[in-house]
Design an enzyme around this catalytic site. Structure first.
Site, mmCIF file in Angstrom:
data_model
loop_
_atom_site.group_PDB
_atom_site.id
_atom_site.type_symbol
_atom_site.label_atom_id
_atom_site.label_comp_id
_atom_site.label_asym_id
_atom_site.label_seq_id
_atom_site.Cartn_x
_atom_site.Cartn_y
_atom_site.Cartn_z
ATOM 1 N N ASN A 12 0.870 -1.179 0.000
ATOM 2 C CA ASN A 12 0.000 0.000 0.000
ATOM 3 C C ASN A 12 0.908 1.230 0.000
ATOM 4 O OD1 ASN A 12 -1.759 2.088 0.553
ATOM 5 N ND2 ASN A 12 -2.268 1.411 2.642
ATOM 6 N N LYS A 14 0.115 4.312 -0.243
ATOM 7 C CA LYS A 14 -0.489 5.526 0.345
ATOM 8 C C LYS A 14 -0.213 6.726 -0.575
ATOM 9 C CE LYS A 14 -0.013 3.307 4.778
ATOM 10 N NZ LYS A 14 0.129 3.377 6.208
ATOM 11 N N HIS A 99 -9.477 1.143 5.286
ATOM 12 C CA HIS A 99 -8.165 1.374 5.916
ATOM 13 C C HIS A 99 -8.335 2.366 7.067
ATOM 14 C CE1 HIS A 99 -4.046 2.670 6.513
ATOM 15 N NE2 HIS A 99 -3.687 1.536 5.963
ATOM 16 N N GLU A 101 -6.664 4.870 7.928
ATOM 17 C CA GLU A 101 -6.442 6.296 7.641
ATOM 18 C C GLU A 101 -7.710 6.985 7.133
ATOM 19 O OE1 GLU A 101 -2.786 5.666 5.499
ATOM 20 O OE2 GLU A 101 -1.833 5.113 7.385
ATOM 21 N N GLU A 168 -5.145 -5.085 10.775
ATOM 22 C CA GLU A 168 -4.148 -4.028 10.923
ATOM 23 C C GLU A 168 -4.355 -3.296 12.254
ATOM 24 O OE1 GLU A 168 -2.216 -2.802 7.046
ATOM 25 O OE2 GLU A 168 -3.909 -1.486 7.334
ATOM 26 N N GLY A 174 2.778 2.142 10.756
ATOM 27 C CA GLY A 174 3.730 3.248 10.594
ATOM 28 C C GLY A 174 4.500 3.583 11.858
ATOM 29 N N SER A 207 3.628 -2.213 10.096
ATOM 30 C CA SER A 207 5.094 -2.228 10.232
ATOM 31 C C SER A 207 5.744 -3.537 9.809
ATOM 32 C CB SER A 207 5.507 -1.867 11.669
ATOM 33 O OG SER A 207 5.121 -0.543 11.970
#
Ligand code: PGA
Length: 250
Positions: A12, A14, A99, A101, A168, A174, A207
């Protein structure tokens, strides 16, 4: 990883990589997938604008292209959005939905995420539904409840035979903190049970890097990974997609 389920490693990107950078990535990454073992599939989700470039540059390789999201309508007055038919025109086969985000920054709800997943399937795209708990939720021992709800609401009316779910944990995204492989395995197993289809692909994301992938993939309930930061480097991502599991594990 069971013998029947084929692992799926997805990158991904992003909001990283313009077309020139995507092209340079693909030139280097091609060699990394030349001898890709048959037991796995590789997917990359670039930003929308880089999809045509990447799709063309990786044609003839075993790499599939995903979108980072997809709208629930086919067309209409939805400024800034991209629909499934637009993605199909460029050879896209998968779409990430839910996701953390967009859930956080654009307040996406489980209901909207479900509509995105349904539309994706309607057009033949495989949704990659992301679920996962925040650190506060984990500390409050709400992990199972939160993920169960996300799975239940996100997958209403969805064909579980054409689906990927990505576990996730938000605190692992991250942050450089990978979830312990055994714990990720436990949650992926719960998710598979809640989906109710033993064949559904369940990935781990958060990660993932070249140093952690082998351990994660050795877990029997983990069928792949959703990789953010570490998918931007063609050599490092090459190592990830060529993960090695000791004989007898997984
Ligand atoms: P990360 O991102 O690998 O950079 O933690 C994973 C993701 O957000 O899908």
């Amino acid at each position: 990883m069971s013998l029947v389920r084929k692992a799926v490693i997805a990158g991904n990107w992003k909001m990283h990589m313009n077309c020139a950078e995507a092209l340079a990535f693909s030139q280097s990454f091609r060699a990394q997938v030349e001898n890709l073992p048959e037991d796995r599939q590789v997917v990359i989700a670039p930003p929308y604008l880089a999809i045509p470039t990447l799709s063309e540059a990786l044609s003839g390789t075993p790499v599939a292209i995903a979108a980072q999201n997809v709208h629930w309508e086919e067309k209409g007055a939805y400024t800034g959005m991209v629909s499934a038919p637009m993605l199909l025109e460029h050879g896209v086969t998968h779409a990430i939905v839910g996701h953390s985000e967009p859930r956080k920054y654009y307040s996406e709800t489980d209901e909207q995420i479900n509509m995105r997943a349904r539309t994706a399937q309607h057009y033949g795209l495989i949704p990659i539904l992301c679920v996962g708990e925040s650190l506060d939720q984990r500390e409050a021992k709400e992990t199972e409840r939160v993920i169960h709800r996300q799975v239940e609401q996100g997958l209403e009316g969805i064909d579980s035979g054409r689906l990927i779910v990505a576990y996730e944990p938000i605190w692992a995204i991250g942050t450089g903190k990978t979830c312990a492989a055994e714990e990720a395995n436990r949650i992926c197993g719960l998710i598979r049970g809640w989906v109710g289809n033993p064949e559904v692909i369940v990935q781990y994301g958060g990660s993932v890097n070249p140093a952690t992938i082998d351990d994660l993939m050795a877990q029997p309930e983990i069928d792949g990974a959703l990789v953010g930061g570490a998918s931007l480097d063609p050599i490092g991502f090459g190592r990830i997609v060529n993960y090695q599991v000791p004989v007898g594990a997984g």
